[in-house]
Design a protein around this motif. Sequence first.
Motif, PDB file in Angstrom:
ATOM      1  N   LEU A 289      67.145  66.880  40.679  1.00  0.00           N
ATOM      2  CA  LEU A 289      66.023  65.841  40.455  1.00  0.00           C
ATOM      3  C   LEU A 289      66.050  64.313  41.268  1.00  0.00           C
ATOM      4  O   LEU A 289      64.985  64.218  42.120  1.00  0.00           O
ATOM      5  N   CYS A 294      62.277  65.686  47.501  1.00  0.00           N
ATOM      6  CA  CYS A 294      61.245  65.920  46.757  1.00  0.00           C
ATOM      7  C   CYS A 294      60.829  67.226  45.600  1.00  0.00           C
ATOM      8  O   CYS A 294      62.142  67.888  46.070  1.00  0.00           O
ATOM      9  N   VAL A 295      60.240  67.160  44.621  1.00  0.00           N
ATOM     10  CA  VAL A 295      60.496  68.856  43.999  1.00  0.00           C
ATOM     11  C   VAL A 295      58.960  69.054  44.271  1.00  0.00           C
ATOM     12  O   VAL A 295      58.332  68.106  44.235  1.00  0.00           O
ATOM     13  N   ALA A 297      56.014  72.055  42.643  1.00  0.00           N
ATOM     14  CA  ALA A 297      55.233  72.860  42.140  1.00  0.00           C
ATOM     15  C   ALA A 297      54.220  73.523  42.771  1.00  0.00           C
ATOM     16  O   ALA A 297      53.122  73.408  41.902  1.00  0.00           O
ATOM     17  N   LYS A 308      58.786  71.641  33.350  1.00  0.00           N
ATOM     18  CA  LYS A 308      59.565  70.967  34.670  1.00  0.00           C
ATOM     19  C   LYS A 308      58.916  70.021  35.028  1.00  0.00           C
ATOM     20  O   LYS A 308      60.124  68.598  35.717  1.00  0.00           O
ATOM     21  N   ILE A 309      58.221  69.600  35.517  1.00  0.00           N
ATOM     22  CA  ILE A 309      57.285  68.180  36.349  1.00  0.00           C
ATOM     23  C   ILE A 309      57.601  67.231  35.367  1.00  0.00           C
ATOM     24  O   ILE A 309      57.539  66.475  36.042  1.00  0.00           O
ATOM     25  N   SER A 312      60.957  66.115  35.856  1.00  0.00           N
ATOM     26  CA  SER A 312      61.424  65.743  37.464  1.00  0.00           C
ATOM     27  C   SER A 312      60.563  64.303  37.164  1.00  0.00           C
ATOM     28  O   SER A 312      60.908  63.131  38.234  1.00  0.00           O
ATOM     29  N   MET A 313      59.126  63.874  37.019  1.00  0.00           N
ATOM     30  CA  MET A 313      58.772  63.052  36.856  1.00  0.00           C
ATOM     31  C   MET A 313      59.405  61.573  36.219  1.00  0.00           C
ATOM     32  O   MET A 313      59.679  60.778  36.695  1.00  0.00           O
ATOM     33  N   ASN A 319      56.917  64.338  42.796  1.00  0.00           N
ATOM     34  CA  ASN A 319      56.447  65.923  42.791  1.00  0.00           C
ATOM     35  C   ASN A 319      55.621  65.976  43.553  1.00  0.00           C
ATOM     36  O   ASN A 319      54.700  64.719  43.877  1.00  0.00           O
ATOM     37  N   VAL A 321      52.462  69.067  43.632  1.00  0.00           N
ATOM     38  CA  VAL A 321      51.779  69.929  42.859  1.00  0.00           C
ATOM     39  C   VAL A 321      51.282  70.811  43.362  1.00  0.00           C
ATOM     40  O   VAL A 321      50.299  69.664  44.148  1.00  0.00           O
ATOM     41  N   PHE A 337      52.025  61.235  41.103  1.00  0.00           N
ATOM     42  CA  PHE A 337      52.668  62.824  42.404  1.00  0.00           C
ATOM     43  C   PHE A 337      51.185  63.081  42.937  1.00  0.00           C
ATOM     44  O   PHE A 337      50.499  61.973  43.533  1.00  0.00           O
ATOM     45  N   ARG A 364      58.278  57.274  42.926  1.00  0.00           N
ATOM     46  CA  ARG A 364      59.026  57.595  42.161  1.00  0.00           C
ATOM     47  C   ARG A 364      58.841  56.695  41.285  1.00  0.00           C
ATOM     48  O   ARG A 364      59.049  56.802  39.810  1.00  0.00           O
TER      49      ARG A 364
END
Length: 399
Positions: A289, A294-295, A297, A308-309, A312-313, A319, A321, A337, A364
Amino acid sequence: MDKIKEKRILFLSSRLPYPPVGGDRLKNYWLLGILAKHFNVHLVSIAEENVPFEFYKWANSVGITYKIFKKKKLNFYFNAFKSLTNDLPLQVNYYFFSDIKNYVNSIYKNYDLIFATLVRTAKYVMDINKPKILDMADSIGLNYLRSSNNSSSILWKFIYKFEADRLLQFEKKCIDAFDKTLFFNKKEREFFNRPEKTEWIPHGVNEKLLEYNNFDKKYRNWVVFFGKMNYQPNIDAVLWFTKNVLSKLNKNLKFAIVGAHPSKKILKLGERYNNIEVTGFVEDPYIILRSALCVVAPMQTGGGIQNKILESMAVGAINIVSSLAASPIGGKNMRDFIIEDDPRELAQIINDIYYNPAKYNYIRKQAREFIKNNFTWSIYEERLLSIINEILNTTHGEI
């Protein structure tokens, strides 16, 4: 503090809190650790599998006692059929066993407070006249209403439609029966419009993640989805992303699906697409992560705050989303995000991050700051103790 520690809590969970994989297990893992610091806690839980040795080691380390009821899968299926003959939700019938109810009835008088988790365990104690809290977390009824038209599974579409009204009616009864019902989605708490009987208390994350800085450059071109992959809303999100976004991404990018228990549908994606990697369980997912481009959702179904968010943050990931996933968190778009529902726009944003990574680095840093100020277990602990003390003071006098 010593006087508080003398108080005893009976804690009910529908699944073992260890290993802490998946939203409810992870939540109860931390919740029990917090409660055990201040109270004598006895856990009553159901196990659908063999109890791992690590559970006993963990339980002894945090200082809780426990009674575990091992049930076969067939027992749960038999319970589910009761929903054809009564008006209780599948979620409730599935996890209700008479021997557990008898055990709870035999011991509850020894405890100062009952703490039930999810509507799955509420029926065990709804009729008991004792100070009690229900950690409903989120409204499954509202979740199912939202999800009934968006799920990729025909079976789950049927379940969502069948269950939604029953769940909402049962959830309202729970709010009536318990001294306090806890929500981590502010809008869902507002929906039930019972401010005197409900509390908003958002989840936390492990504060060590705020200092996590491990990095591996081999993941830098990965676009990651992170979550338990036998959970239908996670499956729906991954299938939606694969169908609508994946082909629009730069060819150098890989879509990585990181999480335990990938379903057959998810495993097939890894076999079909060269640019999809299904990792299954990863010992340290946070390095992925933290290192990833990037991640994502892109939740289409489900409800509540996605752990999970938050995680990740906390590690400083960018993120992206859906609005459904963003709503209960309450962060600001393009600061904490990125919120995007349109697949074409979503692909363009990911490609832009690939070409111009420095342009997005501020997210980030800001994501970590947002979690630090709003979603730590220390913040959660302070709020939870306040709620418990209010209930005990009201019903038992000062402690």
